[in-house]
Design an enzyme around this catalytic site. Structure first.
Site, mmCIF file in Angstrom:
data_model
loop_
_atom_site.group_PDB
_atom_site.id
_atom_site.type_symbol
_atom_site.label_atom_id
_atom_site.label_comp_id
_atom_site.label_asym_id
_atom_site.label_seq_id
_atom_site.Cartn_x
_atom_site.Cartn_y
_atom_site.Cartn_z
ATOM 1 N N HIS A 320 0.805 -1.222 0.000
ATOM 2 C CA HIS A 320 0.000 0.000 0.000
ATOM 3 C C HIS A 320 0.834 1.265 0.000
ATOM 4 O O HIS A 320 0.332 2.320 -0.416
ATOM 5 C CB HIS A 320 -0.953 0.002 1.205
ATOM 6 C CG HIS A 320 -2.166 -0.849 1.008
ATOM 7 N ND1 HIS A 320 -2.177 -2.193 1.293
ATOM 8 C CD2 HIS A 320 -3.392 -0.546 0.522
ATOM 9 C CE1 HIS A 320 -3.379 -2.679 1.013
ATOM 10 N NE2 HIS A 320 -4.129 -1.712 0.536
ATOM 11 N N GLY A 321 2.058 1.204 0.449
ATOM 12 C CA GLY A 321 2.853 2.419 0.414
ATOM 13 C C GLY A 321 4.204 2.279 1.081
ATOM 14 O O GLY A 321 4.397 1.453 1.979
#
Length: 468
Positions: A320-321
């Protein structure tokens, strides 16, 4: 280009549909491919070449894997090379800056790095390509020798930017033999309008409350304000992301495709485990099939099961990041799922549904705080306010004002988070199926009108998952 933009709704989509339906079957994938490249290049004029390069390389390497099956060692090394290449491209653009920043911080260095813009959708289309490569290597699917078909699969604009993650095996046959119909097209239009309404009328409106509150000085907000802010984000992320999936599935139907469902009313869940069976289903399916099961899944000893769950959720967070708050977010869910699996399972089966639902949503809301925050420090400071550990006032006039002005919206969001509206629309459609005027169609027309009216005055309103 955004689904929720006037240029997409009234220019790009109508022209693409017209060209698609007047073209003979042999050209339909070519039309869809060309439209998808234009769609992507509209916002990523440089990185579209990265995508095209990735497609060509993976197309050729998959063929090499298939042609060297009789030489196990050579086939295996081509497969490993292909996986490393794809992961390296994703890693460079998404995580290199994160790596450099942490090296600088740990060793007190000053390695220069200006940062790179993250190619939109790279996490999604990389996972799609990886699923294809793995399935070709394992013999689950036939290698695709038609470059147009393979490129269409990778670039398909309905789900290119933010999913759902479409595994090649689920649409292998559809690339050649899908059937368009008036009924399926109508279903697609309805589903697309549902998503459009979710995004513009619900997610964008409640998102303004989180934007306002999260930009305030944390020392000045009350406990009530803090809770209202993160609850607003809890609704925003669901209606924003599920809206994109609805629109993607709807657009797929318009072109004759059937994509998997990506959300199944996750906020009615009665456990964290159930929540993750209902949230971002395509991502959970991908990690289960390509990471968890190959590691042994549940078929191994308890210590290895624990290892497998932590590996999957650490990777889920990183996917996700490139930020520590996403790593913490992933491990947070890994811990919760382990506790439910090995400690709370029998207990949860005995308590009332209302308690299970409250327990689940409490942990989900806390989880979204780590997800929404720009850094771990902000998340921890905000969390202290929520749970009375910061000394902030409990209730103030600002908090009461935010509650008063948004209480109707919160009520609407709660209702739309359940299957009630869907069942009502389906019931109306069935009841008035043979009537001249169908109330459900009137509702869809009204939603489209309201959305258009909003978009006339709206500026850029990207989907939250464009960050990932």
């Amino acid at each position: 280009m955004l689904f929720s933009s006037l240029v997409f709704l009234f220019t790009f989509l109508p022209i693409t549909l017209l060209l698609y339906y007047v073209s003979p079957r042999v050209l339909k994938n070519s039309i869809l491919l060309l439209a998808s490249l234009i769609f992507y290049a509209w916002g990523e004029p440089i990185y579209v070449f990265l995508m095209i390069g990735t497609i060509l390389i993976d197309y050729l390497l998959a063929i090499l894997i298939d042609r060297n099956r009789d030489d196990y060692s050579k086939c295996k090394w081509i497969f490993i090379l292909t996986i490393i290449l794809n992961v390296s491209i994703l890693g460079f653009f998404k995580y290199f800056g994160f790596f450099v920043n942490n090296i600088n911080s740990i060793f007190n260095l000053n390695i220069p790095f200006d940062g790179l813009a993250l190619p939109i959708g790279i996490s999604f289309y990389t996972f799609q390509v990886l699923s294809y490569i793995v399935d070709v290597y394992l013999g689950k699917v036939e290698v695709q020798y038609n470059l147009i078909n393979f490129a269409t699969y990778v670039t398909m604009f309905p789900q290119l930017v933010a999913g759902p993650i479409v595994q090649y095996q689920t649409i292998e046959e559809q690339l050649n033999t899908r059937q368009e119909s008036v009924f399926k097209f109508g279903e697609g239009v309805e589903r697309f309008i549902q998503g459009l309404g979710k995004k513009i009328l619900l997610a964008n409106n409640i998102g303004m409350l989180w934007t306002t509150i999260s930009s305030l000085e944390l020392s000045s907000i009350s406990v009530l304000t803090a809770w209202l802010g993160i609850i607003a984000y809890t609704f925003q992320i669901y209606f924003d992301f599920s809206a994109y999936s609805d629109m993607a599935i709807g657009l797929g139907k318009m072109f004759g495709f059937e994509f998997m469902e990506n959300f199944n009313y996750p906020y009615i869940s009665k456990s964290v485990t159930e929540f993750w069976r209902r949230w971002h289903i395509s991502l959970g399916t991908w990690f289960r099939e390509y990471i968890y099961i190959p590691l042994g899944g549940n078929r191994v000893s308890v210590p290895k099961q624990i290892r497998n769950i932590f590996v999957v959720w650490a990777l889920t967070g990183l996917w996700h990041g490139a930020n520590w708050n996403f790593v913490v977010w992933g491990l947070y869910y890994g811990i919760l799922l382990l506790i439910e699996k090995f400690v709370l399972k029998s207990f949860l089966e005995k308590v009332p549904d209302s308690i299970k639902h409250t327990y689940t949503m409490l942990f989900v809301i806390v989880g979204w705080l780590f997800f929404a925050s720009e850094d771990l420090g902000f998340a921890l400071d905000y969390l202290k306010i929520m749970f009375f550990a910061s000394g902030n006032t409990i209730v103030d006039t600002a908090g009461i004002y935010y509650l008063y002005t948004n209480i109707v919206m919160f009520a609407i969001l709660i209702v739309f988070s359940t299957p009630i509206i869907k069942r009502t629309l389906e019931s109306l459609a069935q009841k008035y199926r043979d009537k001249l005027i169908n109330p459900s169609l009137v509702i869809y027309g009204l939603v489209l009108f309201l959305v258009t009216a909003y978009l006339v005055n709206e500026t850029y309103n990207p989907f939250l998952y464009f960050r990932f």
